[in-house]
Structure formats: C-alpha cells, structure tokens
Design a protein around this motif. Sequence first.
Motif, PDB file in Angstrom:
ATOM      1  N   UNK A 190       0.837  -1.205   0.000  1.00 17.48           N
ATOM      2  CA  UNK A 190       0.000   0.000   0.000  1.00 17.48           C
ATOM      3  C   UNK A 190       0.866   1.247   0.000  1.00 17.48           C
ATOM      4  N   UNK A 191       0.403   2.265  -0.716  1.00 16.80           N
ATOM      5  CA  UNK A 191       1.089   3.565  -0.754  1.00 16.80           C
ATOM      6  C   UNK A 191       0.018   4.656  -0.723  1.00 16.80           C
ATOM      7  N   UNK A 192      -0.472   5.026   0.468  1.00 22.40           N
ATOM      8  CA  UNK A 192      -1.631   5.912   0.574  1.00 22.40           C
ATOM      9  C   UNK A 192      -1.329   7.403   0.660  1.00 22.40           C
ATOM     10  N   UNK A 193      -0.061   7.799   0.523  1.00 24.57           N
ATOM     11  CA  UNK A 193       0.265   9.210   0.731  1.00 24.57           C
ATOM     12  C   UNK A 193       0.170  10.008  -0.564  1.00 24.57           C
ATOM     13  N   UNK A 194      -1.076  10.351  -0.920  1.00 29.45           N
ATOM     14  CA  UNK A 194      -1.356  11.267  -2.013  1.00 29.45           C
ATOM     15  C   UNK A 194      -2.521  12.137  -1.556  1.00 29.45           C
ATOM     16  N   UNK A 195      -2.580  13.354  -2.074  1.00 34.10           N
ATOM     17  CA  UNK A 195      -3.440  14.384  -1.491  1.00 34.10           C
ATOM     18  C   UNK A 195      -4.907  13.965  -1.411  1.00 34.10           C
ATOM     19  N   UNK A 196      -5.462  13.478  -2.505  1.00 32.62           N
ATOM     20  CA  UNK A 196      -6.875  13.124  -2.493  1.00 32.62           C
ATOM     21  C   UNK A 196      -7.197  12.052  -1.470  1.00 32.62           C
TER      22      UNK A 196
END
Length: 403
Positions: A190-196
Amino acid sequence: MPRVVITGTGIISALGGNTASFWRSLLAGTSGIREILGIDASQIRFKNGAEIRDYVPEEHFEAKDIALMERFSQLAVLAAREAVTDSGIEWTPDLRETTAVITGSCLGGRAAEESGYWELFHNGRTRVQPLTIPLSMSNAGTSHICMQFGIEGPAYTISTACASATHAIGQAFWMVRSGAAPMAIAGGSEAPFFLGGLKAWEAMRVISKDTCRPFSAERSGMVLGEGAAMLVLETLDAALARGARPIAEIVGFGMSADASHITQPLATGPMRAMRLAIRDAGLAPEQIGYINAHGTATEANDRIETAAIRCTFNDQADRLAVSSTKSMHGHALGAAGALEAVASVLTLKHGMIPPTANFLTADAACDLDVVPNHARAASVEACLSNSFAFGGLNAVLAFKAIP
C-alpha cells in the motif's frame, strides 16, 4: 492434511527496508510515525504518517520498469524479492508453473489516477497518461511479482479494505494446504500518501493529529502508514526436503462478516473469525499466548476488539498478551495484515513479544495485557493475527511455533 510453513519473509516499511530492521525497530519500541514529507501536507489537518523515508526507485529498478510501476507495486516487488531470497528458493520450470501469488491492496495505484484527474480538471488537459490503467490497477503488484520471477501459477489480488493482506495470506495458506499450489508468495502492499486520499481520510475524522496510541485512554485515532510485506508458504515436507529452515507454521485461518454497518464494528464478527481460525488450526484456546491486534487506536475499534477477545477467550483473556504494532509502523491499510503477520511469526521464532508503543494510561474499556511500551520475552506456542476492515469484514490468521 499437509502442514504449511513460512520459509521466507520480506518487508519494506517506515521501520526499515528489510525484515531485520523492521524487527529491531519493533523490539525497541521505535515509532516510524513522523511528519509527512513526501507530499505538501499544508492542506491537511493531520501532519503525521508512517512514511518510508529516503526511498529512491532508481536504486532498485530500471527506468523502463519504473515507468510501468506505481509506488505500491514497487514496494510489493521489493518485499517479494527479500522473501524469496530469505526462503532460498531455487526456481525450476515446474515450480514457476505452479506457484501461487496472492496479494492484498486496499487502494492499489490510486495516486496515478489522481494525477490524471489533476491534469484533466485542474490543468485543462484533454487526455491522461496512457499507462494510467496498468499503473493504477490493484492487481499490478501481483502481476509484477509474477513477472519478476517468471511465476505462471494461480495469481490474483484481494481488496477487502484493511483485511486485504490477511485474506490474501489465508487464501494462500488454504491453497497450499489443499494441494492446489505447492508454494505461494502472499502478502500486501500500500502507498496511501497522495493528497486526495489523505483528504478523504481527513473527512472521516478518524486520524490522530499526533500519534497512534492503541488501547490507551488518550488514543485519538489511527495514523496512516505505507509499506509492503510478503511471505513464502510451502508444505513442511517440501521445505525440509530442500533444506529450508521454517520460521513458523501457519495453522489456521478464519473469516467472517459483521453484516451490520459499513464503518461501525461489532464484537460478534471478530469473535467468530477468531474462533474459526482457532478451530481451523485444531488448537485449544488455551494454546494461544499472544494476539497481534488490529489495534487501530480509534475509540470504537479498540473497545470492540477488547470485547471480542474477551468473548472468544473468556477468563483466559487475562493471561493473553495483546499488542498493536500499528503504534510503530502505522496503519498500512491493505498491507497492514501482512506487516502484522510477519511480526507474529517473528514473535514465535524469537520468543519476544513486540510492545504497544506510545501507551500512556490504561482504559477500563480495553482491560487487556497490552504489553505497554517495552518488548517482553515470552515463549509462545501459538498466536493470532487480527484484521478487521471497514464493511465489517474480518480475517484472522493462526500461527504456531516450530520447536
């Protein structure tokens, strides 16, 4: 039925780029939760997350491969590389043709989709990056692992929110035990670090503004994390025949649905999943000495999980050690169960229970032995690893030590 063992693990997380650094950090009670630096977080009310720092894709992949791999896929492949090396697999044509790859991811490569939306709706572009679909599809991690090793067996991805990786490992376990596949690589990324994505979590109002304090009276919510973990599963006989050294045995898997509310948990669903895992393992509840809890540090989850554990184990609950390693590696959503599965099997292997870090004051509603702040030496025969997802989907793995 054949016994199934874990012969290799691989991890990349906020606690380090491999299994050894991950385990050292857990035992030291070191938190990977820090200020978010990977994106501009000025528009977000919470500022902390468990990011992987100093990650440079070019150090691990060729430029032509990076163009086809979103961050979550890269992390999946890195974890699989370590797991395969740790396991000492020598690939043969037959093994490549029959090995299974099953991964979990909650979000997949949604950051690639967001980038395309930004170009369309903010910059007025009329088209998006041509590779947006293969970058963003949730099964990309599985596909890239297969391509990395030339694996042609059963391969798929499970997306059940925060239970994704645990469901994936459980399904892989059942496949190997049943003979459907002789070996499996399973886990999550998982890579959840995006603005939206961060704004969506902000709107849920379940994110802590400081840190993750599972089971503590001062807990104020979860903290997002990123990463990947993969495990190699095979039968005990096959492992011994090729001279591999099993880390631990995977003995049971249970899953259930609350069938109640999309975000509010019930104790009955998690209780059923734990009971089913113990039954599938052929264990008595008294043999379980440790639970790696889902332990998100939200008010509802920790209270409900405590109730579920007490309903499952009754008086024995007072003799159980229960800790949440999310207090250190954050909540990695679809990858969380894989990180915690590795923590669980290493607990059995090394006879050390990782702590619940950042703990301040006991909460009467979470009246368990939560191993506060300091690791504990303990010989544990068997343990559970819990994952409970939004949507009321629950998955629990049971592991047993190998003497």
